[in-house]
Design a protein around this motif. Structure first.
Motif, PDB file in Angstrom:
ATOM      1  N   GLU A  16     -22.315 -10.914  52.839  1.00 30.21           N
ATOM      2  CA  GLU A  16     -22.419 -11.135  51.405  1.00 30.21           C
ATOM      3  C   GLU A  16     -23.886 -11.155  50.959  1.00 30.21           C
ATOM      4  N   ASN A  17     -24.710 -11.855  51.722  1.00 33.06           N
ATOM      5  CA  ASN A  17     -26.119 -11.965  51.356  1.00 33.06           C
ATOM      6  C   ASN A  17     -26.833 -10.622  51.413  1.00 33.06           C
ATOM      7  N   GLN A  18     -26.453  -9.791  52.378  1.00 31.33           N
ATOM      8  CA  GLN A  18     -27.048  -8.456  52.452  1.00 31.33           C
ATOM      9  C   GLN A  18     -26.662  -7.625  51.232  1.00 31.33           C
ATOM     10  N   PHE A  19     -25.401  -7.701  50.841  1.00 31.62           N
ATOM     11  CA  PHE A  19     -24.961  -6.991  49.640  1.00 31.62           C
ATOM     12  C   PHE A  19     -25.733  -7.468  48.403  1.00 31.62           C
ATOM     13  N   LEU A  20     -25.857  -8.787  48.256  1.00 35.97           N
ATOM     14  CA  LEU A  20     -26.540  -9.338  47.095  1.00 35.97           C
ATOM     15  C   LEU A  20     -28.023  -9.014  47.108  1.00 35.97           C
ATOM     16  N   LEU A  21     -28.630  -9.062  48.283  1.00 30.89           N
ATOM     17  CA  LEU A  21     -30.063  -8.800  48.411  1.00 30.89           C
ATOM     18  C   LEU A  21     -30.416  -7.374  48.024  1.00 30.89           C
ATOM     19  N   HIS A  22     -29.547  -6.423  48.403  1.00 30.79           N
ATOM     20  CA  HIS A  22     -29.852  -5.006  48.187  1.00 30.79           C
ATOM     21  C   HIS A  22     -29.038  -4.396  47.046  1.00 30.79           C
ATOM     22  N   ASN A  23     -28.457  -5.247  46.199  1.00 28.46           N
ATOM     23  CA  ASN A  23     -27.549  -4.736  45.175  1.00 28.46           C
ATOM     24  C   ASN A  23     -28.236  -3.779  44.205  1.00 28.46           C
ATOM     25  N   LYS A  24     -29.472  -4.050  43.827  1.00 33.77           N
ATOM     26  CA  LYS A  24     -30.166  -3.170  42.892  1.00 33.77           C
ATOM     27  C   LYS A  24     -30.534  -1.843  43.542  1.00 33.77           C
ATOM     28  N   GLU A  25     -30.903  -1.901  44.813  1.00 31.20           N
ATOM     29  CA  GLU A  25     -31.307  -0.688  45.519  1.00 31.20           C
ATOM     30  C   GLU A  25     -30.105   0.157  45.926  1.00 31.20           C
ATOM     31  N   TRP A  26     -29.071  -0.493  46.428  1.00 25.73           N
ATOM     32  CA  TRP A  26     -27.877   0.219  46.912  1.00 25.73           C
ATOM     33  C   TRP A  26     -26.616  -0.415  46.316  1.00 25.73           C
ATOM     34  N   PRO A  27     -26.368  -0.261  45.045  1.00 32.09           N
ATOM     35  CA  PRO A  27     -25.191  -0.894  44.422  1.00 32.09           C
ATOM     36  C   PRO A  27     -23.873  -0.335  44.935  1.00 32.09           C
ATOM     37  N   GLN A  28     -23.912   0.845  45.579  1.00 34.18           N
ATOM     38  CA  GLN A  28     -22.681   1.462  46.068  1.00 34.18           C
ATOM     39  C   GLN A  28     -22.205   0.866  47.392  1.00 34.18           C
ATOM     40  N   GLU A  29     -23.039   0.041  48.060  1.00 34.25           N
ATOM     41  CA  GLU A  29     -22.675  -0.441  49.392  1.00 34.25           C
ATOM     42  C   GLU A  29     -21.414  -1.299  49.418  1.00 34.25           C
ATOM     43  N   PRO A  30     -21.272  -2.297  48.533  1.00 32.05           N
ATOM     44  CA  PRO A  30     -20.015  -3.077  48.556  1.00 32.05           C
ATOM     45  C   PRO A  30     -18.866  -2.256  47.973  1.00 32.05           C
ATOM     46  N   LEU A  31     -18.318  -1.388  48.808  1.00 27.68           N
ATOM     47  CA  LEU A  31     -17.286  -0.466  48.354  1.00 27.68           C
ATOM     48  C   LEU A  31     -16.025  -1.223  47.953  1.00 27.68           C
ATOM     49  N   GLY A  32     -15.450  -0.815  46.851  1.00 28.76           N
ATOM     50  CA  GLY A  32     -14.219  -1.438  46.380  1.00 28.76           C
ATOM     51  C   GLY A  32     -13.001  -0.864  47.080  1.00 28.76           C
ATOM     52  N   GLY A  33     -11.857  -1.013  46.458  1.00 31.57           N
ATOM     53  CA  GLY A  33     -10.619  -0.504  47.026  1.00 31.57           C
ATOM     54  C   GLY A  33     -10.573   1.011  47.030  1.00 31.57           C
ATOM     55  N   GLY A  34      -9.572   1.539  47.706  1.00 35.56           N
ATOM     56  CA  GLY A  34      -9.419   2.981  47.799  1.00 35.56           C
ATOM     57  C   GLY A  34      -8.716   3.569  46.593  1.00 35.56           C
ATOM     58  N   THR A  35      -8.910   4.860  46.409  1.00 33.74           N
ATOM     59  CA  THR A  35      -8.205   5.571  45.337  1.00 33.74           C
ATOM     60  C   THR A  35      -6.815   5.996  45.814  1.00 33.74           C
ATOM     61  N   ALA A  36      -6.027   6.464  44.877  1.00 34.04           N
ATOM     62  CA  ALA A  36      -4.692   6.965  45.225  1.00 34.04           C
ATOM     63  C   ALA A  36      -4.786   8.134  46.193  1.00 34.04           C
ATOM     64  N   LYS A  37      -5.774   9.013  45.976  1.00 38.42           N
ATOM     65  CA  LYS A  37      -5.948  10.158  46.872  1.00 38.42           C
ATOM     66  C   LYS A  37      -6.333   9.699  48.270  1.00 38.42           C
ATOM     67  N   TRP A  38      -7.204   8.676  48.348  1.00 36.51           N
ATOM     68  CA  TRP A  38      -7.569   8.151  49.670  1.00 36.51           C
ATOM     69  C   TRP A  38      -6.337   7.616  50.388  1.00 36.51           C
ATOM     70  N   LEU A  39      -5.517   6.823  49.695  1.00 36.90           N
ATOM     71  CA  LEU A  39      -4.330   6.259  50.326  1.00 36.90           C
ATOM     72  C   LEU A  39      -3.381   7.351  50.784  1.00 36.90           C
ATOM     73  N   LEU A  40      -3.164   8.358  49.947  1.00 36.96           N
ATOM     74  CA  LEU A  40      -2.281   9.461  50.320  1.00 36.96           C
ATOM     75  C   LEU A  40      -2.772  10.130  51.596  1.00 36.96           C
TER      76      LEU A  40
END
Length: 337
Positions: A147-171
């Motif tokens: 969590e701290n790594q995500f928060l520390l680098h959030n401005k530089e790499w906001p894409q790192e804490p990836l959210g859930g998958g898309t419908a295409k990913w699940l398929l």
């Protein structure tokens, strides 16, 4: 100390790799086998440097990717370690067939880039409530480190804490696991499969089925009572982010497995065992006894999980490079060797 160089990679659409859709915080892929093709390319690249033996340590979705690669490219690697591999996805309360139909309909109606129902962006907070709600590790120290790594680098790499998958990913992911099961007997690399005791992300029964059908696979489960914590809970999905007793056991069993496949050991030289090198830098196979260990897993996100290792009092040289995904670590021989 294993005499091996270590290389780590980010899958397409994850970590610091390029994204496939405009929203960088959704897990998405066009075809699941593209993951396996990428991994095969990575393996062949390392072998082009002159390394004759390649071993893959893979986790969760990375485990599914590594298995699919070995099924498509037999004899390319010399061994495979799987921790909580995604050989079947837990889509409860619905069976995979229902989830597949739902995802397929979403793709059909141009919603393939939408989140899977029930999933959303992952917002790291580092607070106690979020830890208590997580389903991937019992280790608060390692969870907080992530969590701290995500928060520390959030401005530089906001894409790192990836959210859930898309419908295409699940398929694609469900179809990928079906291919793995159908072709299970073609998994030829010597394989060690380490199974979580309290699993809510993938299906342990699918892991057991594939391992039993494979040509040379041994399985070890952390569902034994000796691994229960004081609250009676068993190790969760992120085995490499678990408490010290479990993590140490995972690493020990992995290292012993590699030794059994012929990977030699040597004393750690003074001043450190590894050096960070650029992926395009010239490599000398003599530095590591011609052995590559490729670390391969994913940033699942969306449920308090991540592909990053955690912190702890133990020496963490083996996974230190996870902070620099996409880089390689070369073993340095002692001056006397």
């Amino acid at each position: 100390e294993l005499q091996t160089s270590i290389c780590l990679m980010d899958h397409r659409g994850q970590g610091l790799s390029q994204r496939l859709i405009s929203d960088p915080r959704k897990g998405h892929v066009d075809h699941f086998d593209h993951y396996a093709d990428d991994l095969a390319t990575m393996v062949k690249k390392t072998q082009s440097f002159g390394y004759t033996n390649t071993y893959i340590w893979s986790h969760s979705m990375g485990g599914a990717v590594a298995v699919r690669m070995d099924q498509d490219c037999p004899n390319l690697i010399s061994g495979l370690i799987l921790t909580a591999p995604m050989l079947g996805i837990d889509t409860s309360p619905y069976p995979n067939a229902v989830a597949h139909t739902l995802a397929g309909n979403m793709v059909l109606f141009f919603m393939g880039e939408d989140f899977i129902p029930g999933k959303t962006y992952y917002e790291p907070t580092g607070d106690d409530a979020a830890f208590n709600d997580n389903h991937v590790t019992r280790s608060k120290a390692r969870w907080l480190m992530t969590e701290n790594q995500f928060l520390l680098h959030n401005k530089e790499w906001p894409q790192e804490p990836l959210g859930g998958g898309t419908a295409k990913w699940l398929l694609e992911a469900i179809e990928g696991t079906w291919k793995i099961d159908y072709n299970a007997a073609s998994l030829s690399a010597p394989t060690l499969l380490l199974q979580a005791g309290n699993e809510t992300h993938v299906k342990p029964e699918s892991q057991t089925t594939v391992c039993q059908k494979a040509q040379n696979c041994q399985i070890y489960s952390f569902e034994q009572d000796q691994y229960r914590d004081p609250d009676g809970e068993l190790p969760r999905h992120e085995l490499l982010m678990e408490t010290d007793d479990v993590r140490d056991e995972v690493l020990l069993r992995g290292f012993e497995f590699l030794k059994g496949l012929g990977v030699s050991t040597a004393p750690v030289p003074d001043g450190g065992a590894v050096e960070l090198i650029h992926p395009n830098a010239p490599l000398d196979p003599a530095d590591s006894g011609t052995n590559w260990l490729l670390i391969d897993w994913e940033y699942p996100g969306g449920g308090g999980s991540s592909g990053l290792p955690g912190a702890g009092p133990k020496a963490e040289w083996f996974l230190l490079g996870m902070a620099f995904l996409g880089s390689c670590w070369r073993r340095r021989r002692s001056p006397a060797s």
